[in-house]
Design a protein around this motif. Structure first.
Motif, PDB file in Angstrom:
ATOM      1  N   GLY A 249     -14.924 -17.543 -22.896  1.00 58.36           N
ATOM      2  CA  GLY A 249     -13.905 -16.677 -23.580  1.00 58.36           C
ATOM      3  C   GLY A 249     -13.773 -15.144 -22.754  1.00 58.36           C
ATOM      4  O   GLY A 249     -12.807 -14.809 -22.754  1.00 58.36           O
ATOM      5  N   GLU A 250     -15.046 -14.874 -22.304  1.00 57.21           N
ATOM      6  CA  GLU A 250     -15.181 -13.490 -21.857  1.00 57.21           C
ATOM      7  C   GLU A 250     -13.905 -13.729 -20.506  1.00 57.21           C
ATOM      8  O   GLU A 250     -13.356 -12.704 -20.176  1.00 57.21           O
ATOM      9  N   GLU A 251     -14.425 -14.714 -19.595  1.00 58.00           N
ATOM     10  CA  GLU A 251     -13.683 -14.653 -18.240  1.00 58.00           C
ATOM     11  C   GLU A 251     -12.078 -15.040 -18.534  1.00 58.00           C
ATOM     12  O   GLU A 251     -11.209 -14.624 -17.749  1.00 58.00           O
ATOM     13  N   ILE A 252     -11.764 -15.890 -19.496  1.00 56.90           N
ATOM     14  CA  ILE A 252     -10.356 -16.296 -19.780  1.00 56.90           C
ATOM     15  C   ILE A 252      -9.706 -14.750 -20.386  1.00 56.90           C
ATOM     16  O   ILE A 252      -8.570 -14.290 -19.920  1.00 56.90           O
ATOM     17  N   GLU A 253     -10.561 -13.914 -21.183  1.00 58.22           N
ATOM     18  CA  GLU A 253     -10.035 -12.613 -21.359  1.00 58.22           C
ATOM     19  C   GLU A 253      -9.580 -11.714 -20.402  1.00 58.22           C
ATOM     20  O   GLU A 253      -8.601 -11.164 -20.233  1.00 58.22           O
TER      21      GLU A 253
ATOM     22  N   LEU B 189      -9.667 -18.078 -35.342  1.00 60.93           N
ATOM     23  CA  LEU B 189     -10.443 -16.906 -36.091  1.00 60.93           C
ATOM     24  C   LEU B 189     -11.856 -17.246 -36.265  1.00 60.93           C
ATOM     25  O   LEU B 189     -12.868 -16.326 -36.321  1.00 60.93           O
ATOM     26  N   GLY B 190     -12.165 -18.400 -36.727  1.00 59.90           N
ATOM     27  CA  GLY B 190     -13.656 -18.790 -36.965  1.00 59.90           C
ATOM     28  C   GLY B 190     -14.498 -19.205 -35.709  1.00 59.90           C
ATOM     29  O   GLY B 190     -15.809 -19.384 -36.113  1.00 59.90           O
ATOM     30  N   ASN B 191     -13.823 -19.323 -34.744  1.00 58.66           N
ATOM     31  CA  ASN B 191     -14.625 -19.617 -33.437  1.00 58.66           C
ATOM     32  C   ASN B 191     -15.137 -18.510 -32.820  1.00 58.66           C
ATOM     33  O   ASN B 191     -14.491 -17.744 -32.050  1.00 58.66           O
ATOM     34  N   SER B 192     -16.465 -18.200 -32.673  1.00 60.81           N
ATOM     35  CA  SER B 192     -16.875 -17.027 -32.330  1.00 60.81           C
ATOM     36  C   SER B 192     -16.796 -16.984 -30.605  1.00 60.81           C
ATOM     37  O   SER B 192     -16.557 -15.857 -30.082  1.00 60.81           O
ATOM     38  N   PHE B 193     -16.536 -18.161 -29.844  1.00 54.94           N
ATOM     39  CA  PHE B 193     -16.467 -18.132 -28.620  1.00 54.94           C
ATOM     40  C   PHE B 193     -15.234 -17.704 -27.972  1.00 54.94           C
ATOM     41  O   PHE B 193     -14.955 -17.349 -26.846  1.00 54.94           O
ATOM     42  N   LEU B 194     -14.262 -17.611 -29.047  1.00 57.35           N
ATOM     43  CA  LEU B 194     -12.727 -17.643 -28.745  1.00 57.35           C
ATOM     44  C   LEU B 194     -12.524 -16.145 -28.972  1.00 57.35           C
ATOM     45  O   LEU B 194     -11.330 -15.658 -28.906  1.00 57.35           O
ATOM     46  N   HIS B 195     -13.160 -15.268 -29.777  1.00 57.63           N
ATOM     47  CA  HIS B 195     -12.876 -14.079 -30.223  1.00 57.63           C
ATOM     48  C   HIS B 195     -12.542 -12.976 -28.968  1.00 57.63           C
ATOM     49  O   HIS B 195     -11.601 -12.176 -29.223  1.00 57.63           O
ATOM     50  N   ARG B 196     -12.964 -13.322 -27.745  1.00 56.58           N
ATOM     51  CA  ARG B 196     -12.813 -12.496 -26.639  1.00 56.58           C
ATOM     52  C   ARG B 196     -11.287 -12.731 -26.153  1.00 56.58           C
ATOM     53  O   ARG B 196     -10.423 -11.868 -25.823  1.00 56.58           O
ATOM     54  N   VAL B 197     -10.977 -14.123 -26.308  1.00 55.79           N
ATOM     55  CA  VAL B 197      -9.634 -14.458 -25.816  1.00 55.79           C
ATOM     56  C   VAL B 197      -8.551 -14.015 -26.917  1.00 55.79           C
ATOM     57  O   VAL B 197      -7.399 -13.707 -26.414  1.00 55.79           O
TER      58      VAL B 197
ATOM     59  N   ALA C 273      -5.304 -11.688 -26.374  1.00 54.62           N
ATOM     60  CA  ALA C 273      -3.758 -12.240 -27.079  1.00 54.62           C
ATOM     61  C   ALA C 273      -3.299 -10.908 -27.890  1.00 54.62           C
ATOM     62  O   ALA C 273      -2.266 -10.509 -27.634  1.00 54.62           O
ATOM     63  N   ALA C 274      -4.199 -10.103 -28.512  1.00 59.21           N
ATOM     64  CA  ALA C 274      -3.942  -9.224 -29.406  1.00 59.21           C
ATOM     65  C   ALA C 274      -3.414  -8.096 -28.304  1.00 59.21           C
ATOM     66  O   ALA C 274      -2.589  -7.282 -28.756  1.00 59.21           O
ATOM     67  N   TRP C 275      -4.136  -7.765 -27.432  1.00 57.79           N
ATOM     68  CA  TRP C 275      -3.660  -6.716 -26.439  1.00 57.79           C
ATOM     69  C   TRP C 275      -2.548  -6.858 -26.051  1.00 57.79           C
ATOM     70  O   TRP C 275      -1.574  -5.974 -25.628  1.00 57.79           O
ATOM     71  N   VAL C 276      -2.244  -7.979 -25.460  1.00 58.42           N
ATOM     72  CA  VAL C 276      -1.009  -8.507 -24.833  1.00 58.42           C
ATOM     73  C   VAL C 276       0.328  -8.371 -25.728  1.00 58.42           C
ATOM     74  O   VAL C 276       1.187  -7.914 -25.343  1.00 58.42           O
ATOM     75  N   SER C 277       0.209  -8.735 -26.979  1.00 56.96           N
ATOM     76  CA  SER C 277       1.028  -8.721 -27.874  1.00 56.96           C
ATOM     77  C   SER C 277       1.669  -7.453 -28.289  1.00 56.96           C
ATOM     78  O   SER C 277       2.550  -7.082 -28.491  1.00 56.96           O
ATOM     79  N   GLY C 278       0.720  -6.379 -28.282  1.00 51.08           N
ATOM     80  CA  GLY C 278       1.056  -4.940 -28.369  1.00 51.08           C
ATOM     81  C   GLY C 278       1.632  -4.249 -27.090  1.00 51.08           C
ATOM     82  O   GLY C 278       2.487  -3.766 -27.229  1.00 51.08           O
ATOM     83  N   GLU C 279       0.861  -4.758 -26.125  1.00 51.40           N
ATOM     84  CA  GLU C 279       1.509  -3.892 -24.933  1.00 51.40           C
ATOM     85  C   GLU C 279       2.785  -4.204 -24.256  1.00 51.40           C
ATOM     86  O   GLU C 279       3.668  -3.673 -23.609  1.00 51.40           O
TER      87      GLU C 279
ATOM     88  N   SER D 110     -10.474 -10.639 -40.833  1.00 51.63           N
ATOM     89  CA  SER D 110     -11.848  -9.960 -41.338  1.00 51.63           C
ATOM     90  C   SER D 110     -13.163 -10.773 -40.767  1.00 51.63           C
ATOM     91  O   SER D 110     -14.194 -10.316 -40.599  1.00 51.63           O
ATOM     92  N   LEU D 111     -12.876 -12.080 -40.365  1.00 57.22           N
ATOM     93  CA  LEU D 111     -13.858 -12.677 -39.302  1.00 57.22           C
ATOM     94  C   LEU D 111     -14.291 -12.434 -38.172  1.00 57.22           C
ATOM     95  O   LEU D 111     -15.100 -12.527 -37.591  1.00 57.22           O
ATOM     96  N   LEU D 112     -13.504 -11.600 -37.460  1.00 57.78           N
ATOM     97  CA  LEU D 112     -13.567 -11.019 -36.223  1.00 57.78           C
ATOM     98  C   LEU D 112     -14.650  -9.974 -36.289  1.00 57.78           C
ATOM     99  O   LEU D 112     -14.827  -9.150 -37.309  1.00 57.78           O
ATOM    100  N   PRO D 113     -15.155  -9.602 -35.043  1.00 56.15           N
ATOM    101  CA  PRO D 113     -16.240  -8.465 -35.083  1.00 56.15           C
ATOM    102  C   PRO D 113     -15.357  -7.154 -34.774  1.00 56.15           C
ATOM    103  O   PRO D 113     -14.269  -7.153 -34.682  1.00 56.15           O
ATOM    104  N   PRO D 114     -16.092  -6.173 -35.398  1.00 56.89           N
ATOM    105  CA  PRO D 114     -15.455  -4.917 -35.545  1.00 56.89           C
ATOM    106  C   PRO D 114     -14.377  -4.351 -34.190  1.00 56.89           C
ATOM    107  O   PRO D 114     -13.523  -3.911 -34.258  1.00 56.89           O
ATOM    108  N   SER D 115     -15.356  -4.810 -33.058  1.00 53.45           N
ATOM    109  CA  SER D 115     -14.553  -4.193 -31.913  1.00 53.45           C
ATOM    110  C   SER D 115     -13.223  -4.833 -31.395  1.00 53.45           C
ATOM    111  O   SER D 115     -12.320  -4.261 -31.149  1.00 53.45           O
TER     112      SER D 115
END
Length: 925
Positions: free
Chosen positions: A424-428, A459-467, A471-477, A498-503
């Motif tokens: 997820g980090e590299e894909i992000e 949202l329940g897959n912790s390995f995809l949180h970075r992805v 995606a959220a950043w792209v949708s806003g930018e 709410s399942l996502l980390p605070p960051s």
């Protein structure tokens, strides 16, 4: 504390008793060890050397197995070392080798003990001292004990000489001036016929040549003789390693050595020696076609062998030769592809590297498709190896091999949904980096981001949180490329965030802020609606949330037509959605989440106050407040309108240092201070604001290309989630069936038909590896922003330390005869009379060293030269005295001619000629 009594010494527990008690203890292991350490601390203070040595032996055992500190026993180990008994010395040297280091306070006290044992007549005591010296030697010990080591290099006892040769490597490393004393004798040992001595000497030169091979080129004749005459496979392997370093430095050497290596490959039956010959050829003799062909035949024998170890070695050799001879991999592609399904994980990883080495811009899509299919059926470890290889290969040299970025962005979205994906980090990083660098791909990037965001199961897959963060950043930018921004708001504010980390939740809120501002700007500024919201659209009921449909615009099953407008009523409902979703986050324990939620809600309150509550006001007042709301919206929109671009990783280094700022502070302890801080990954990037602004086109006139093959998977997922949490969604005009279960994250069943058998995959891969003509792409490759000539993180090349430089310099001085063999310290102590005629003595020594050390490999001719040295020295000495007398007379006669004296002085000065490359003698001609 007093020492142990006589009774305590008589009943002292031995090491055997300690081990038995440790196995049979009933009080707990830690308690037993603590009690044993207390006994050892008491026993080691005894004046009886037998008691002290037994305690020291038990302490060594506990230090080896349980890592207990034994630095407190350093001085006691020296006391035991002074014992005349060999068993005591053996225990003491073992303890010193384990516990002593450069900062040990009593290290200097061991010098005399080592010197005494190095000169002992007992070869086993000498061996113990040499072994200890190889472990604890520092600069002082190496300097003080160099004469003893020099003497042992010519010892008649082979057991001692072998260990002395081995310890020379440590002495050279710590005290480079010892080269001037010991190197000549070390070279003489290359002529020894004993295989043990020869193996030790060749091992030392193999290690030295790895650091600076150029300094050892003059020894090539000796190594060649050993390669041809040696019957030991181990010695031949070490010599081959040396020639692998020397051959690229001297082309003539390669011409001479390549044939003996080929003979070894044809004759030897040892697999270890055969593999070393193959590796030497493919790394250092790749220009010789016949040698490479022979090496390839031997590699093929490794590949078809049933032994997995030999098969791995064959694949490894294939990966080495692939960089210069890709045709070798093409000839063996069937074996390589089948190895992807091998049960041995090392074989699979090596074959994967070979497949990735063949990737080019013409076959990257086909190979990536095949590897993704393999990843779907592989175990988690190999699955992530495949995904990591695809990501690193495709992003190499700023996506050099990628022509169709729309395809690659879709591939990133597909890889993120693969089961067991942990990249997820590299894909992000690549997801955002491509958006920053390639403007043409942003519409497709937004589409892929939308498919990821509207899937609640991810949202329940912790390995995809970075992805999801990317995606959220792209949708806003890049929200201006979206067909339906309201759909992004629903996805960004859905309850399962709410399942996502605070960051990552903070990024979601900030992106929702950007999307909201874009919607307001589109409705009130570009749409011309500046008079506020009519009374009919008052803030009354959340049940009326809807998108006011146009003539042919609907929202059904998550798919929105491109002609759906943003109306005043949808804006009112959107603001209600923001308030309802973010109000609980005002009490968040994370500061970043709380601050961003307050910022967004504060903006919503300001818009309501200025524009949405004007229904009861007069018309003029309503118009005034609408104008003020438009100004606020335009101001915030302008703040987000500057385009973010990539920033060079070397940008900070180009910033001039301000006057008065000192950057010479020592930061060596920074790692200990910031040990708990996680360092960023090597491929991170940063954002900046270029001077130009976004070229934002009208939302209503924006033309987005239709993807004919778009999947309905994300649509069905959003529809199911909408029914479960209808309160948080803009209602649709159609009734839908409520689903009770969330679809599983990364469900393999959703990836299409992945039941292809291994033979089909092999066939597809083999076809993709066949060289094809360059296809005519329907569209040119988009512009990729590059900041520097090489837009990659600079790799810090580890420079040689000054000690290694001095070691190489000393070796060159000996082999090329530019300096006397005496060490610097000894030369500085010579009397003035010995310095007279220094230049002439230097020349004599230079000739002698060349004749004695570097010759044509013939030992008989070397002996004949040695017999003639006496006459040559006397003749040279006589000539030197005559030249001195002539120079003295010429200087006296030139005293009356200052100009002539100056010109002669300039002529006698050495010419500043750059050093020439060392040339090996006639051995190569």
């Amino acid at each position: 504390m007093s020492g142990p009594s006589l009774m305590d010494s008589l009943f002292q527990r031995t090491l055997e008793d300690l081990i038995k008690g440790l196995r049979q203890q009933l009080i707990g292991e830690q308690a037993f060890i603590s009690k044993a350490l207390e006994e050892i601390r008491k026993e080691i203070k005894s004046t009886d050397l037998s008691t002290k040595s037994t305690a020291l032996l038990k302490l060594c055992y506990l230090s080896n197995l349980h890592f207990h500190d034994m630095s407190f026993a350093a001085f006691h180990a020296l006391e035991v070392l002074s014992s005349p008994r060999f068993p005591h010395k053996k225990i003491a040297y073992h303890a010193i080798s384990l516990s002593f280091h450069d900062s040990t306070p009593v290290l200097l006290l061991i010098t005399n003990h080592l010197r005494k044992d190095l000169t002992s007549t007992n070869e086993f005591e000498v061996s113990l001292s040499l072994q200890c010296l190889s472990r604890i030697a520092n600069v002082d010990l190496a300097r003080d004990l160099t004469p003893e080591v020099f003497t042992l290099l010519s010892s008649n006892k082979l057991y001692v000489r072998k260990r002395a040769v081995a310890v020379v490597l440590r002495v050279f490393e710590k005290y480079p001036d010892s080269v001037r004393v010991c190197f000549k004798r070390l070279v003489e040992n290359l002529e020894n016929y004993d295989p043990q001595i020869l193996s030790a000497v060749v091992g030392v030169f193999s290690e030295l040549a790895c650091k600076d091979p150029r300094s050892y080129l003059p020894l090539a004749p000796e190594f060649y003789k050993i390669l041809v005459d040696s019957k030991s496979n181990w010695i031949s392997i070490k010599v081959l390693k040396i020639f692998a370093k020397l051959a690229p430095l001297e082309p003539r050497l390669a011409n001479r050595v390549v044939e003996p290596i080929c003979d070894l490959m044809r004759k030897t039956g040892a697999k270890s020696l055969l593999f070393e010959c193959v590796r030497t050829v493919v790394t250092s003799f790749s220009e010789y076609e016949s040698a490479v062909r022979l090496a390839v035949e031997k590699i093929r024998e490794f590949l078809v062998d049933e032994d997995p170890n030999l098969k791995y070695l064959g694949l490894h050799a294939l990966s080495i030769v692939a960089s210069k001879h890709l045709w070798v991999v093409s000839e063996n592609k069937e074996v390589v592809i089948k190895s992807l399904s091998d049960p041995d994980p090392n074989i699979k990883i090596e074959s994967l590297r070979l497949v990735m080495a063949m990737v080019s811009e013409h076959n990257v899509a086909e190979i990536s498709k095949v590897l993704v299919n393999y990843a779907l059926k592989s175990d988690p470890l190999f699955c992530n190896e495949i995904l990591g290889s695809i990501l690193s290969t495709c992003s190499r040299n700023v996506y050099e091999i990628i022509v169709d970025f729309d395809w690659y962005v879709s591939l990133l979205g597909e890889m993120s949904r693969i089961p067991h994906c942990q990249m997820g980090e590299e894909i992000e990083n690549q997801f955002i980096d491509i958006g920053l660098r390639v403007k043409d791909v942003r519409p497709e990037l937004v589409r892929v981001a939308r498919d990821l965001l509207i899937d609640p199961a991810l949202l329940g897959n912790s390995f995809l949180h970075r992805v999801l963060s990317a995606a959220a950043w792209v949708s806003g930018e890049y929200v201006e490329f979206s067909r339906n921004p309201l759909e992004f708001m629903e996805a960004l504010l859905q309850p399962r965030t709410s399942l996502l980390p605070p960051s990552i939740m903070a990024i979601y809120i900030q992106s929702a802020f950007k999307v909201l501002v874009f919607c307001l700007h589109t409705c009130f500024v570009r749409g011309g609606s500046t008079a506020g919201v009519p009374a009919s659209a008052s803030y009354e009921s959340f049940d009326d949330l809807s998108v006011e449909n146009g003539a042919d615009s609907t929202v059904a099953h998550g798919q929105t037509c491109t002609s759906a407008p943003i109306t005043n009523e949808s804006i009112v409902n959107l603001l209600k959605l923001v308030e309802l979703a973010l109000s609980p986050l005002l009490g968040s324990h994370d500061v970043e989440v709380q601050e961003r939620a307050r910022n967004l809600l504060g903006f919503v309150d300001l818009i309501k106050l200025e524009a949405l509550n004007s229904s009861g006001q007069e018309e003029n007042d309503s118009e005034r407040k609408g104008v003020e709301a438009t100004k606020i919206i335009r101001l915030v929109h302008d703040a987000f309108s500057k385009e973010l671009g990539p920033v060079s990783l070397t940008a900070q280094g180009k910033v001039p240092v301000p006057d008065g700022l000192t950057l010479n502070e020592n930061l060596g302890d920074l790692e200990t201070i910031c040990g708990d801080i996680e360092l960023p990954s090597s491929n991170t990037f940063s954002f900046g604001y270029p001077s130009e602004e976004k070229d934002v086109s009208s939302f209503s006139n924006l033309q987005i290309k239709e993807d004919s093959g778009q999947s309905n998977e994300s649509t069905s997922l959003l529809a199911e989630h909408r029914k479960r949490h209808g309160l948080y969604y803009l209602p649709s005009g159609k009734s839908e069936v409520i689903s009770n279960d969330y679809p599983p994250a990364n469900d393999p069943a959703l990836q299409g038909d992945n039941n292809d058998n291994a033979s089909d995959l092999v066939k597809l891969t083999a076809e993709s590896l066949v060289p094809k003509r360059k296809p005519n792409h329907s569209k040119p490759r988009p512009v990729v922003v590059k900041l520097d000539e090489v837009d990659e993180k600079p790799v810090a090349v580890k420079q040689l330390e000054s000690r290694d430089d001095s070691l190489s310099g000393a070796v060159r001085d000996i082999l090329f005869g530019s300096e006397d063999i005496l060490p610097t310290s000894s030369r500085s102590n010579l009397p003035n009379s010995n310095r007279k005629g220094k230049k002439k003595q230097h020349m004599i020594t230079q000739v002698e060293s060349k004749e004695n050390v570097v010759d044509d490999g013939n030992s008989s001719s070397r002996r004949r030269k040695d017999h003639s040295h006496g006459k040559e020295r006397r003749h040279r000495k006589k000539n030197a005295e005559e030249r001195n007398e002539t120079d003295r007379k010429e200087k006296e006669s030139s005293s009356n001619h200052p100009r002539r004296h100056k010109s002669r002085q300039r002529a006698e000065e050495p010419l500043k000629v750059p050093p020439q490359t060392s040339v090996i003698p006639d051995f190569l001609l």
